[in-house]
Design a protein around this motif. Structure first.
Motif, mmCIF file in Angstrom:
data_model
loop_
_atom_site.group_PDB
_atom_site.id
_atom_site.type_symbol
_atom_site.label_atom_id
_atom_site.label_comp_id
_atom_site.label_asym_id
_atom_site.label_seq_id
_atom_site.Cartn_x
_atom_site.Cartn_y
_atom_site.Cartn_z
ATOM 1 N N ARG A 166 -5.975 8.780 -2.172
ATOM 2 C CA ARG A 166 -7.336 8.796 -1.215
ATOM 3 C C ARG A 166 -7.636 7.254 -0.281
ATOM 4 N NH1 ARG A 166 -10.552 13.287 -3.400
ATOM 5 N NH2 ARG A 166 -9.470 15.186 -2.443
ATOM 6 N N TYR A 167 -8.135 6.493 -1.745
ATOM 7 C CA TYR A 167 -8.391 5.049 -1.443
ATOM 8 C C TYR A 167 -6.780 4.474 -0.866
ATOM 9 C CZ TYR A 167 -9.133 0.290 -2.827
ATOM 10 O OH TYR A 167 -8.670 -1.144 -2.451
ATOM 11 N N VAL A 168 -6.108 4.017 -1.579
ATOM 12 C CA VAL A 168 -5.018 3.217 -0.955
ATOM 13 C C VAL A 168 -3.723 4.496 0.096
ATOM 14 C CG1 VAL A 168 -3.870 3.151 -3.022
ATOM 15 C CG2 VAL A 168 -2.858 4.799 -2.880
ATOM 16 N N ARG A 169 -4.354 5.565 0.068
ATOM 17 C CA ARG A 169 -4.338 6.346 1.429
ATOM 18 C C ARG A 169 -4.080 5.797 3.231
ATOM 19 N NH1 ARG A 169 -5.176 12.274 2.962
ATOM 20 N NH2 ARG A 169 -7.097 11.078 2.748
ATOM 21 N N GLU A 170 -6.040 5.163 2.633
ATOM 22 C CA GLU A 170 -6.873 4.781 3.897
ATOM 23 C C GLU A 170 -5.897 3.506 4.272
ATOM 24 O OE1 GLU A 170 -9.393 3.698 6.708
ATOM 25 O OE2 GLU A 170 -9.074 5.663 6.322
ATOM 26 N N LEU A 171 -6.035 2.674 2.546
ATOM 27 C CA LEU A 171 -5.595 0.940 3.215
ATOM 28 C C LEU A 171 -3.947 0.789 3.532
ATOM 29 C CD1 LEU A 171 -5.860 -0.853 -0.948
ATOM 30 C CD2 LEU A 171 -6.869 -1.219 1.884
ATOM 31 N N ASN A 172 -3.470 1.788 3.423
ATOM 32 C CA ASN A 172 -1.388 2.196 4.144
ATOM 33 C C ASN A 172 -1.964 2.239 6.260
ATOM 34 O OD1 ASN A 172 1.039 3.884 5.410
ATOM 35 N ND2 ASN A 172 1.207 2.235 4.138
ATOM 36 N N ARG A 173 -3.235 3.649 5.941
ATOM 37 C CA ARG A 173 -2.997 3.975 7.644
ATOM 38 C C ARG A 173 -3.749 2.405 8.173
ATOM 39 N NH1 ARG A 173 -6.646 4.252 10.758
ATOM 40 N NH2 ARG A 173 -8.270 3.914 9.448
ATOM 41 N N ARG A 174 -4.645 1.164 7.457
ATOM 42 C CA ARG A 174 -5.273 0.407 8.377
ATOM 43 C C ARG A 174 -4.013 -1.043 7.618
ATOM 44 N NH1 ARG A 174 -11.388 -0.752 5.257
ATOM 45 N NH2 ARG A 174 -11.863 2.071 6.434
ATOM 46 N N ALA A 175 -3.754 -1.026 7.208
ATOM 47 C CA ALA A 175 -1.562 -1.955 7.014
ATOM 48 C C ALA A 175 -1.138 -1.202 8.561
ATOM 49 C CB ALA A 175 -0.938 -1.479 5.761
ATOM 50 N N VAL A 176 -0.573 -0.124 8.364
ATOM 51 C CA VAL A 176 -0.115 0.352 10.014
ATOM 52 C C VAL A 176 -0.072 0.147 11.354
ATOM 53 C CG1 VAL A 176 1.349 2.095 10.837
ATOM 54 C CG2 VAL A 176 1.436 1.776 7.957
ATOM 55 N N GLU A 177 -1.919 0.200 10.806
ATOM 56 C CA GLU A 177 -2.516 0.078 12.247
ATOM 57 C C GLU A 177 -2.023 -1.205 13.014
ATOM 58 O OE1 GLU A 177 -6.990 0.457 13.723
ATOM 59 O OE2 GLU A 177 -5.780 2.314 12.774
ATOM 60 N N ALA A 178 -3.075 -2.686 11.302
ATOM 61 C CA ALA A 178 -3.224 -3.511 12.508
ATOM 62 C C ALA A 178 -1.644 -4.118 12.131
ATOM 63 C CB ALA A 178 -3.378 -4.768 11.044
ATOM 64 N N TYR A 179 -0.822 -4.007 11.613
ATOM 65 C CA TYR A 179 0.747 -4.088 11.699
ATOM 66 C C TYR A 179 1.339 -3.721 13.058
ATOM 67 C CZ TYR A 179 5.320 -5.358 12.133
ATOM 68 O OH TYR A 179 6.842 -5.653 12.328
ATOM 69 N N SER A 204 0.632 -1.279 0.219
ATOM 70 C CA SER A 204 -0.035 -0.354 0.434
ATOM 71 C C SER A 204 1.367 1.319 0.352
ATOM 72 C CB SER A 204 -0.681 0.280 1.564
ATOM 73 O OG SER A 204 -0.217 -0.297 2.217
ATOM 74 N N GLY A 205 1.908 1.611 0.864
ATOM 75 C CA GLY A 205 2.850 2.625 0.793
ATOM 76 C C GLY A 205 3.162 2.631 -0.751
ATOM 77 N N PHE A 206 3.953 1.323 -1.487
ATOM 78 C CA PHE A 206 4.064 1.185 -3.196
ATOM 79 C C PHE A 206 3.247 2.380 -3.780
ATOM 80 C CE2 PHE A 206 4.923 0.295 -6.883
ATOM 81 C CZ PHE A 206 5.910 0.614 -7.097
ATOM 82 N N ALA A 207 2.602 1.449 -3.564
ATOM 83 C CA ALA A 207 1.243 2.610 -4.634
ATOM 84 C C ALA A 207 1.214 4.011 -4.004
ATOM 85 C CB ALA A 207 -0.411 1.787 -4.136
ATOM 86 N N MET A 208 1.024 3.417 -2.447
ATOM 87 C CA MET A 208 1.467 5.776 -1.838
ATOM 88 C C MET A 208 1.939 6.590 -3.245
ATOM 89 S SD MET A 208 0.093 7.189 0.968
ATOM 90 C CE MET A 208 1.294 6.248 1.837
ATOM 91 N N ASP A 209 3.306 5.777 -2.693
ATOM 92 C CA ASP A 209 4.272 6.865 -2.833
ATOM 93 C C ASP A 209 3.939 6.786 -4.778
ATOM 94 O OD1 ASP A 209 5.268 6.863 -1.214
ATOM 95 O OD2 ASP A 209 6.493 5.133 -1.203
ATOM 96 N N ASP A 210 3.520 5.854 -5.962
ATOM 97 C CA ASP A 210 2.888 5.868 -7.158
ATOM 98 C C ASP A 210 2.682 7.114 -7.465
ATOM 99 O OD1 ASP A 210 4.600 4.665 -9.539
ATOM 100 O OD2 ASP A 210 2.311 3.378 -9.021
ATOM 101 N N VAL A 211 0.744 6.362 -6.881
ATOM 102 C CA VAL A 211 0.072 7.758 -7.946
ATOM 103 C C VAL A 211 0.472 9.085 -6.853
ATOM 104 C CG1 VAL A 211 -1.040 7.458 -5.420
ATOM 105 C CG2 VAL A 211 -2.831 7.523 -7.504
#
Length: 88
Positions: free
Chosen positions: A43-56, A18-25
């Motif tokens: 906005r979509y991948v930023r939320e995915l990344n936030r959730r992924a970091v939170e879960a980790y 998700s971080g890569f997708a965010m950097d790319d966009v």
């Protein structure tokens, strides 16, 4: 322990993807700032990344030093670092 390591590795993979997708966009938006579809995707991948970091962090501990929330003990130095290949 091995199961926890697998969970942490999978969660870290989600953070990286998700971080890569965010950097790319973000790079695309630098040259196409009026592209509404790209902005929505950001906005979509930023939320995915936030959730992924939170879960980790809930399962495996903080990814960055500024995510340490314990008021009793400095948890940033517990165990191997996420980038050392052993997550737990």
């Amino acid at each position: 322990m091995a199961e926890r390591n697998q969970v942490c590795e999978e969660l870290l993979k989600q953070v990286y993807m998700s971080g890569f997708a965010m950097d790319d966009v973000l790079l695309y938006l630098d040259t196409h700032p009026d592209d509404k579809e790209a902005l929505n995707y950001y906005r979509y991948v930023r939320e995915l990344n936030r959730r992924a970091v939170e879960a980790y962090e809930q399962q495996c501990g903080p990814l960055m030093f500024d995510q340490v929330e314990s008021e009793e003990y400095w948890t940033w130095v517990n165990g191997p670092w996420p980038w050392e290949g052993v997550c737990g």
